[in-house]
Write a protein that holds these residues in place. Structure first.
Motif, PDB file in Angstrom:
ATOM      1  N   UNK A 150      24.526  59.792  36.770  1.00  0.00           N
ATOM      2  CA  UNK A 150      25.908  59.946  36.307  1.00  0.00           C
ATOM      3  C   UNK A 150      26.642  58.621  36.463  1.00  0.00           C
ATOM      4  N   UNK A 151      27.691  58.410  35.646  1.00  0.00           N
ATOM      5  CA  UNK A 151      28.430  57.141  35.715  1.00  0.00           C
ATOM      6  C   UNK A 151      29.112  56.923  37.065  1.00  0.00           C
ATOM      7  N   UNK A 152      29.271  55.656  37.416  1.00  0.00           N
ATOM      8  CA  UNK A 152      30.007  55.253  38.612  1.00  0.00           C
ATOM      9  C   UNK A 152      31.050  54.243  38.158  1.00  0.00           C
ATOM     10  N   UNK A 153      32.330  54.614  38.283  1.00  0.00           N
ATOM     11  CA  UNK A 153      33.409  53.774  37.772  1.00  0.00           C
ATOM     12  C   UNK A 153      34.304  53.262  38.900  1.00  0.00           C
ATOM     13  N   UNK A 154      34.803  52.040  38.742  1.00  0.00           N
ATOM     14  CA  UNK A 154      35.866  51.603  39.634  1.00  0.00           C
ATOM     15  C   UNK A 154      37.127  52.388  39.304  1.00  0.00           C
ATOM     16  N   UNK A 155      37.923  52.662  40.314  1.00  0.00           N
ATOM     17  CA  UNK A 155      39.075  53.550  40.176  1.00  0.00           C
ATOM     18  C   UNK A 155      40.287  52.823  40.754  1.00  0.00           C
ATOM     19  N   UNK A 156      41.329  52.615  39.929  1.00  0.00           N
ATOM     20  CA  UNK A 156      42.491  51.857  40.377  1.00  0.00           C
ATOM     21  C   UNK A 156      43.778  52.618  40.096  1.00  0.00           C
ATOM     22  N   UNK A 157      43.994  53.714  40.818  1.00  0.00           N
ATOM     23  CA  UNK A 157      45.234  54.472  40.628  1.00  0.00           C
ATOM     24  C   UNK A 157      46.419  53.754  41.273  1.00  0.00           C
ATOM     25  N   UNK A 158      47.601  54.108  40.849  1.00  0.00           N
ATOM     26  CA  UNK A 158      48.812  53.518  41.418  1.00  0.00           C
ATOM     27  C   UNK A 158      49.213  54.292  42.671  1.00  0.00           C
ATOM     28  N   UNK A 159      48.347  54.203  43.697  1.00  0.00           N
ATOM     29  CA  UNK A 159      48.573  54.907  44.957  1.00  0.00           C
ATOM     30  C   UNK A 159      48.898  53.893  46.049  1.00  0.00           C
TER      31      UNK A 159
END
Length: 310
Positions: free
Chosen positions: A23-32
């Motif tokens: 399965x894909x592995x993505x970088x995650x950059x939420x505005x948290x």
């Protein structure tokens, strides 16, 4: 049984079922709020297959291979009327030609659900039982009676959390390490029956495995994970956080539902309030509290389950 002519290896079954792995592995950059500047990634197990979503395949892969290789006559398993586990298992059994009997908590007078409708279409035999009977699902005597009623069947516990599930789930950690080219500091997953967390812990890496409880189960969930790990020597650190179940399994207060709805528009990410919503909400809060060490590499495991929210 039609499945006797199928190659029983988990990899071969995944090919037969047209799964998309790894399965894909993505970088995650939420505005948290992220005062310790942690790096976030999402392991998108929700994208494995349109129906056999997320951790359900991971927990079922080696069990289905066992059923096929040993020539069982069928499978018996448990769940509620919205069960993601039963939904995925029903489709797998339909495609592989394995008879499935589902012991479902519910009443004949209750309206059907999209999950149950799909399962009937996939030729699953559904046996509705009351709450008291369903509470017996882990009772050895009750399970023995079921296997007398359904001889030569493989019994899969609620949620698919069987000792045979551990190897399938541990493959997630292998994929994460390959995808990142290093070992993450944390992997975080929702915890309902304990099998996914146990499988991650069994990988014996330096990664800290953090579970987010989706139901009221302090003590019980820790025992469930420990029981699944008894036959696997494990050195990985693990912990279950019980602060974000929002009142219990399936509870979806407005604050949580709004968070899930907004994630679709702001992050282009579909999550639901039973599992993935609680995972992402808890991670946001823990980040803001400075819970994770500075510059930690954190992977959130999106375990799917979106069909249950229909």
């Amino acid at each position: 049984m039609k499945s006797q002519n199928i190659n029983p290896s988990p990899a071969a079954l995944a090919t037969d079922l047209k799964l998309s792995l790894p399965s894909p592995l993505h970088e995650f950059q939420p505005n948290w709020n992220n005062p310790n500047h942690c790096q976030l990634y999402i392991k998108r197990d929700d994208l494995i297959h349109g129906i056999i979503s997320g951790n359900k395949w991971r927990k079922l892969s080696h069990q289905l291979a066992h059923v096929v290789s040993q020539g069982y006559r069928g499978i018996v398993s448990f769940g509620g009327m919205h069960s993601n586990h039963l939904h995925a298992l029903s489709y797998c059994c339909y495609k592989l030609g394995i008879p499935l009997t589902a012991i479902v908590r519910g009443h004949s007078s209750a309206p059907s659900t999209p999950t149950m409708d799909d399962m009937r279409q996939w030729n699953t035999q559904i046996e509705l039982v009351d709450r008291l009977t369903y509470k017996m699902r882990s009772n050895h005597e009750y399970c023995r009676e079921l296997l007398q009623k359904f001889p030569d069947h493989h019994l899969i516990p609620e949620g698919g959390s069987h000792e045979l599930a551990i190897d399938g789930v541990s493959e997630i950690m292998d994929e994460i390490i390959i995808g990142l080219s290093h070992t993450p500091d944390y992997v975080i997953c929702p915890v309902g029956s304990g099998g996914t967390l146990a499988g991650l812990v069994s990988s014996n890496t330096s990664t800290h495995c953090l579970g987010i409880a989706v139901l009221k189960g302090e003590g019980y969930l820790e025992e469930a994970v420990s029981t699944l790990l008894t036959k696997n020597s494990c050195n990985s650190e693990w912990l279950i956080n019980h602060d974000y179940h929002f009142g219990g399994y399936g509870k979806r207060p407005d604050e949580l539902q709004t968070f899930c709805d907004e994630s679709l528009s702001s992050l282009n990410l579909r999550i639901e309030p039973t599992y993935s919503g609680k995972l992402f909400y808890a991670t946001r809060e823990l980040l803001a509290q400075g819970y994770f060490k500075k510059n930690s590499r954190i992977v959130l495991l999106h375990t799917g389950g979106l069909q249950g929210a229909r």
